[in-house]
Every structure is written in structure tokens, then in C-alpha cells.
Design a protein around this motif. Sequence first.
Motif, PDB file in Angstrom:
ATOM      1  N   ILE A  61       0.840  -1.212   0.000  1.00  0.00           N
ATOM      2  CA  ILE A  61       0.000   0.000   0.000  1.00  0.00           C
ATOM      3  C   ILE A  61       0.867   1.251   0.000  1.00  0.00           C
ATOM      4  O   ILE A  61       0.644   2.184  -0.776  1.00  0.00           O
ATOM      5  N   THR A  62       1.877   1.302   0.872  1.00  0.00           N
ATOM      6  CA  THR A  62       2.739   2.488   0.930  1.00  0.00           C
ATOM      7  C   THR A  62       3.543   2.638  -0.358  1.00  0.00           C
ATOM      8  O   THR A  62       3.777   3.742  -0.836  1.00  0.00           O
ATOM      9  N   HIS A 108       2.642   1.580  -3.395  1.00  0.00           N
ATOM     10  CA  HIS A 108       1.740   2.038  -4.454  1.00  0.00           C
ATOM     11  C   HIS A 108       1.415   3.522  -4.296  1.00  0.00           C
ATOM     12  O   HIS A 108       1.326   4.266  -5.287  1.00  0.00           O
ATOM     13  N   ALA A 109       1.247   3.974  -3.032  1.00  0.00           N
ATOM     14  CA  ALA A 109       0.892   5.372  -2.782  1.00  0.00           C
ATOM     15  C   ALA A 109       2.090   6.301  -2.919  1.00  0.00           C
ATOM     16  O   ALA A 109       1.925   7.519  -3.030  1.00  0.00           O
ATOM     17  N   VAL A 138       4.459   6.933  -0.607  1.00  0.00           N
ATOM     18  CA  VAL A 138       4.679   7.725   0.599  1.00  0.00           C
ATOM     19  C   VAL A 138       5.737   7.056   1.476  1.00  0.00           C
ATOM     20  O   VAL A 138       6.019   5.861   1.353  1.00  0.00           O
ATOM     21  N   LEU A 144      -4.580   5.867   2.065  1.00  0.00           N
ATOM     22  CA  LEU A 144      -3.461   5.626   1.144  1.00  0.00           C
ATOM     23  C   LEU A 144      -3.958   4.897  -0.108  1.00  0.00           C
ATOM     24  O   LEU A 144      -3.572   5.232  -1.237  1.00  0.00           O
ATOM     25  N   HIS A 145      -4.789   3.902   0.103  1.00  0.00           N
ATOM     26  CA  HIS A 145      -5.345   3.131  -1.018  1.00  0.00           C
ATOM     27  C   HIS A 145      -6.179   4.027  -1.941  1.00  0.00           C
ATOM     28  O   HIS A 145      -6.195   3.831  -3.166  1.00  0.00           O
ATOM     29  N   GLN A 146      -6.845   5.026  -1.354  1.00  0.00           N
ATOM     30  CA  GLN A 146      -7.685   5.929  -2.141  1.00  0.00           C
ATOM     31  C   GLN A 146      -6.886   7.042  -2.828  1.00  0.00           C
ATOM     32  O   GLN A 146      -7.452   7.808  -3.604  1.00  0.00           O
ATOM     33  N   GLY A 147      -5.598   7.145  -2.525  1.00  0.00           N
ATOM     34  CA  GLY A 147      -4.796   8.214  -3.102  1.00  0.00           C
ATOM     35  C   GLY A 147      -4.994   9.557  -2.427  1.00  0.00           C
ATOM     36  O   GLY A 147      -4.792  10.614  -3.037  1.00  0.00           O
ATOM     37  N   ARG A 193      -0.433  12.932  -1.039  1.00  0.00           N
ATOM     38  CA  ARG A 193       0.399  13.227  -2.210  1.00  0.00           C
ATOM     39  C   ARG A 193       1.578  12.259  -2.258  1.00  0.00           C
ATOM     40  O   ARG A 193       2.114  11.851  -1.218  1.00  0.00           O
ATOM     41  N   ARG A 194       1.979  11.898  -3.438  1.00  0.00           N
ATOM     42  CA  ARG A 194       3.181  11.074  -3.593  1.00  0.00           C
ATOM     43  C   ARG A 194       4.371  11.852  -3.038  1.00  0.00           C
ATOM     44  O   ARG A 194       4.519  13.053  -3.257  1.00  0.00           O
TER      45      ARG A 194
END
Length: 317
Positions: free
Chosen positions: A17-18, A20-21, A23, A277-280, A283-284
Motif C-alpha cells: 500500500i505504501t 503504491h501510494a 509515501v 493511502l489506497h484511495q490516493g 500526495r506522492r
Amino acid sequence: MSSIFLPPPTQQINNAITHHAGVDLHVLRLDLMHPWVNGNKWFKLKYNLLEAKQKNLTTLLTFGGAYSNHIYATAAAGNLFGFRTIGVIRGEEKLPLNSTLTFAVQQGMQLVYINREAYRQRNTAALEEDLRQRFGEVFIIPEGGSNLNGVRGCTEIVKEAAAFDTICVACGTATTLAGIVLSLHKGQRSLAFPVLKGGAFLAPEIEKLLKNYLVSDLPSPNSYPGDWELVCDYHFGGYAKVNHELIQFRQQFAQRHGIPLDYVYTAKMFYGVMDLLHQGFFRRGDRLLLVHTGGLQGNIGIEERLERFQNLAQPEN
């Protein structure tokens, strides 16, 4: 007074998750500061205990429910620092005592039970005067350590966390959030996750708490509050309410990252952050710090309740 506490470590979380996001996510492990007096509870107690010592008062009196993290921590802190402690417990005495209250008694706390109607008057001058007449000159700490001394202690939680963009914390009374907001550096913000249903009602209470602190004589890292926001969608039905999804998340998170969470506060906040995080939502490149506020001893009460429900659901032979 703080010398017996370990500096809380910061632990990085890496998962799909982290990644993909995009962060950078870390956890501030306040739960590892001390075996009994840890998490945000120590920060909320610290300046209350110091004021009691300055006033030469030797007895602390405070309030809480049967599985209260605050009762547990106050009993232990009183024993560590030489105070007599009295815990005013909501509801009737139930024997045998549960694990929280057994620990409190072992630490020397005297337990006093009052009915729920009287307990609702715990912050009134009338009840405080009644308690002082009954127990003598005591230093009264409100439920959860939720006063300006508590806010002052909480300004110290993330004072060394300038490297992070967003500080995330679970929110009950908002004392911890207020302290964090007052200590934010320029460009930082705090996201608070209320664990009560309809947590938006906390917003004016938070504003009032911040205002009262800033006009007090207590020191503040900043002369104005930092940016903060309430995220009210992850209460899972209300205070101390859980469901299968939250239980599963807590178990999987502990297995994957070696970080135990409590059902009432941190599991809900961590779940919320992961879902955002999954929803975006972030910010990256954002650097996130999740504050682990302890409270793990309270899991016993939740697990006992879940076990009773499971037993009731079992068909009789």
C-alpha cells in the motif's frame, strides 16, 4: 521524573500500500516507552504530577471506566513517584475485578465506585467538593488527563518530528491532538481520527481547548495552532466498537509489521490511514508519522467481550 522512560523509537512501514501510494510512512512507538505508563497517557500525566508535587499534595484522584487506560497508568505512575492514588470508577463494583482494576489495586490505588448518573457530574465543582470532603486535600486529575497540563505534556510528543509532513493520531478527548497541533513546525499538518461516532462535534471543542491553552500562562512551542483536520469515517460504530474487518486488520498488521495495536484507538487510526493511502488521499512523496498512543492493556476487555459473544452464538449440544 522522565528518566525512567525510554525514548520512543520510530519504525518504518513498508508494504504494497505504501509503495503504491508513493509515501514514506513511519510509526512513533510511544507504546514502548515504559511497560505500564506509556503512550500518550504519560504525556498527559507528567505535568499534573509535577503540579501536585509543587503543591505538596500526596494523593491523586482521578476518574475512569472499568478498563480505563488512564486509571491503569495513573495507578502505576502514582506508585512509581510516591503518590497515593484514588480511582473513581464509573458503575458498580463487579467481582472478581477485571485485569485493569486488579492491576490498579496491586499498584496501591483505592477504588471508589459511583453510579453512572453521578459519574456524569465528574467535572462539576459540586462533585469535586464532595470528593475533597470525603478524601481530604487531593489533587484531582480529570478523566483521561484531559486538562491544560495534559495538553502541555502532549506538546512534547512530536517536537522532534520536523522531518514529517503529516502527523496522524487517534482522537478521543482531543487533548493529545491539541498538544500536537501546538507543536507543529511550519508546513506540517495533523490528521486526527475520532474514535467516537459523529466525531465532527469535537471541532469546536478542539478550538476552545487550543484557545484556552494559548491564553494560559503555560508555555507553548508556538503562538498559534498548526493545521489540523478531523477524519470522522473510521469509528467502526462508536467508542470501543469493533467488527470483523477491524479485528482482521489488527491481526494482520501485527503479523506483518510486528506492531500490536489496540482496538479502541490505534487500530482504527491505522486502518483509516491505510484506507486513505489506497484511495490516493495523500500526495506522492508525503512523509507520514503515525503516533502509536499505547493502550494495549485495554485489549483484554474487548477480547473478553468478543469471547462472550462467540460463546453465546455457539449452539447448545
